[in-house]
Write a protein that holds these residues in place. Sequence first.
Motif, PDB file in Angstrom:
ATOM      1  N   ILE A  55     -13.491  -3.817   3.041  1.00  0.00           N
ATOM      2  CA  ILE A  55     -13.838  -2.777   2.068  1.00  0.00           C
ATOM      3  C   ILE A  55     -14.987  -3.235   1.178  1.00  0.00           C
ATOM      4  O   ILE A  55     -15.982  -2.529   0.989  1.00  0.00           O
ATOM      5  N   ILE A 206     -12.314  12.144   0.199  1.00  0.00           N
ATOM      6  CA  ILE A 206     -12.039  10.737   0.464  1.00  0.00           C
ATOM      7  C   ILE A 206     -10.600  10.376   0.100  1.00  0.00           C
ATOM      8  O   ILE A 206      -9.918   9.645   0.825  1.00  0.00           O
ATOM      9  N   LEU A 207     -10.120  10.920  -1.020  1.00  0.00           N
ATOM     10  CA  LEU A 207      -8.750  10.629  -1.434  1.00  0.00           C
ATOM     11  C   LEU A 207      -7.740  11.236  -0.456  1.00  0.00           C
ATOM     12  O   LEU A 207      -6.722  10.601  -0.129  1.00  0.00           O
ATOM     13  N   LEU A 210      -7.461   9.074   2.536  1.00  0.00           N
ATOM     14  CA  LEU A 210      -6.649   7.883   2.298  1.00  0.00           C
ATOM     15  C   LEU A 210      -5.195   8.149   2.669  1.00  0.00           C
ATOM     16  O   LEU A 210      -4.567   7.351   3.370  1.00  0.00           O
ATOM     17  N   THR A 213      -4.856   8.961   6.687  1.00  0.00           N
ATOM     18  CA  THR A 213      -5.052   7.801   7.567  1.00  0.00           C
ATOM     19  C   THR A 213      -4.058   6.682   7.264  1.00  0.00           C
ATOM     20  O   THR A 213      -3.874   5.788   8.089  1.00  0.00           O
ATOM     21  N   ASP A 214      -3.421   6.720   6.084  1.00  0.00           N
ATOM     22  CA  ASP A 214      -2.331   5.788   5.825  1.00  0.00           C
ATOM     23  C   ASP A 214      -1.252   5.962   6.884  1.00  0.00           C
ATOM     24  O   ASP A 214      -0.728   4.994   7.451  1.00  0.00           O
ATOM     25  N   SER A 332     -11.630   4.413   2.035  1.00  0.00           N
ATOM     26  CA  SER A 332     -10.407   5.196   1.984  1.00  0.00           C
ATOM     27  C   SER A 332      -9.478   4.834   3.136  1.00  0.00           C
ATOM     28  O   SER A 332      -8.282   4.598   2.946  1.00  0.00           O
ATOM     29  N   GLU A 333     -10.032   4.775   4.352  1.00  0.00           N
ATOM     30  CA  GLU A 333      -9.226   4.419   5.522  1.00  0.00           C
ATOM     31  C   GLU A 333      -8.634   3.021   5.393  1.00  0.00           C
ATOM     32  O   GLU A 333      -7.473   2.779   5.731  1.00  0.00           O
ATOM     33  N   ARG A 334      -9.457   2.086   4.920  1.00  0.00           N
ATOM     34  CA  ARG A 334      -9.012   0.686   4.866  1.00  0.00           C
ATOM     35  C   ARG A 334      -7.996   0.470   3.757  1.00  0.00           C
ATOM     36  O   ARG A 334      -7.105  -0.362   3.872  1.00  0.00           O
ATOM     37  N   MET A 335      -8.161   1.219   2.651  1.00  0.00           N
ATOM     38  CA  MET A 335      -7.118   1.162   1.635  1.00  0.00           C
ATOM     39  C   MET A 335      -5.797   1.635   2.224  1.00  0.00           C
ATOM     40  O   MET A 335      -4.735   1.080   1.958  1.00  0.00           O
ATOM     41  N   ALA A 336      -5.878   2.678   3.058  1.00  0.00           N
ATOM     42  CA  ALA A 336      -4.685   3.142   3.757  1.00  0.00           C
ATOM     43  C   ALA A 336      -4.157   2.055   4.685  1.00  0.00           C
ATOM     44  O   ALA A 336      -2.944   1.879   4.832  1.00  0.00           O
TER      45      ALA A 336
END
Length: 386
Positions: A55, A206-207, A210, A213-214, A332-336
Motif C-alpha cells: 500500500i 474506493i471505500l 474496500l 473486496t474484503d 482499498s483492496e489491500r486494506m481489505a
Amino acid sequence: MRKVSLFSWTVFDFAETVFSANIISVFFPLWVINTLGGSSYHYSFVYSASIFISILLGMLTGKIADEKGYKDLFFKFAVVSVVVSLSSLYFIESLFVALVTFFFMNLFYQQSLIFYNSLLFDISSEKNRGFISGIGVGIGYIGGVVSLLISNYLADSITETFLITAAIFSLFVLPSVIFLKSQKKAKKFKINIRDIIKDKPFLFFILSILFLTDAAHGLIIFMSIYLNKVLEFSQDQIVNITAIAGIFAIISAPVTGYFLNKISPAKFFQLIFLGWFVTFIALIFSDKYSIYLVAISFGILLASLWTTMRIVLISISPEHELTTRFAFMALSERMASIISPVIWGVVILILGETAFSYKVATFILSLFPLVGFIIYRRFLNYSSVN
C-alpha cells in the motif's frame, strides 16, 4: 502493434491468475500448514504485512509513474521480481524462510497489478474497454483452472507445483514484458494527492471497494482451508471445486464485459455487492453437494467483480491520474486484504481450528459486501455516472 498489445495485456491476466490460484489460494497455504508445520494465522499475518507495505509503496510508485510516464517500466520490474521469488520456493525447507520469501514475492505481485490495470487505458478505447477487460478476466480464469489441474496432477510434491507454476507464469508474462508500453504524454502533469482525496464521489467508490473486496480476498485466501476443515475435502477435491468455479468465471467474464459496453458499468456494479452477501450466507449452510452451486456463484461473482471494477474506475478518473487512482483502488483492496486475513486469523486463534470457528469467520466476512452496498449507493448519488 495494437493487436500485439491487446494480446500481451490479456495473457498477463492468464499469468497473474495462475499465481493467485496456485500460490495464494491453494498450494502455498496448504504447504505452510500441512508440510512446514505452520498455522493459518502465520500465513494470514505475513500476507497482511506484505499487503501493508505494498500500500505504502504503491502510492509512491503510482504517482511517479503518472508524472514521469514510467508505468510500463515499473510493471516489468515487478513481474520479473515475482518470477525470481516464485522459482526459489522449490529450494526452501524452513517455515521462516518460506514466509519471508512469500512476503517479498506477494509485495512485487501486488505492485504489478497496479500498473497492469492502468495499462488497460493505453491499449484499449472506450468502445471496447469493457469487453477487453472481460476477455482478460476470462483468459485469467482459464489460466487458473489449467494451472491448478496441471500442477496438481503432474507434481509429486507441493514444492514441485511451485516450479510448474513458475514455468507457466514466466511463459505467459513474457509478451507483456516485451510488448506492453505506456502512451507517451505530450504534457507533463504534477499530481496533487490532496486533490484526489477531496474528490468525494471517488472516495465513496474506493471505500465501497474496500468492503466488497474484503469479502473477495477472504474467499481467495481461505476457501481451500475452509473446504478442508469444514467439509473435510481432500486436496484433489479442493482443486476440482476450484476448477469448477473457474470454469464459470471463464464463461461469465466476457459476457459481463460485453454487457458493460451496452449498459452503465457503475449501475450494474451495485448488483455484485448483493450477490456476494447472499452467496456467503449460502456457503455457511452448504454441504458436500450444495457447495458446488455455491462455487459456481462465487466464480461468476469473482469474474464480474474484477471485470467491472476497473472499468468503473477508468470511467470516473482523469486520464493523467489513472495509475495514481488505481493505486488508491489498490490501497482499498489491500486494506481489505489486511482486514479479512486479520479477522479470520483472530477468530481462529480465539475459537480454535474448528468447523464452527470457520463458519463464524465466514459470517463476519459476509457482512462486508452489505456495508459496501450502502456506501456504493452514496457514490451513485454523488457522482454523475450514467
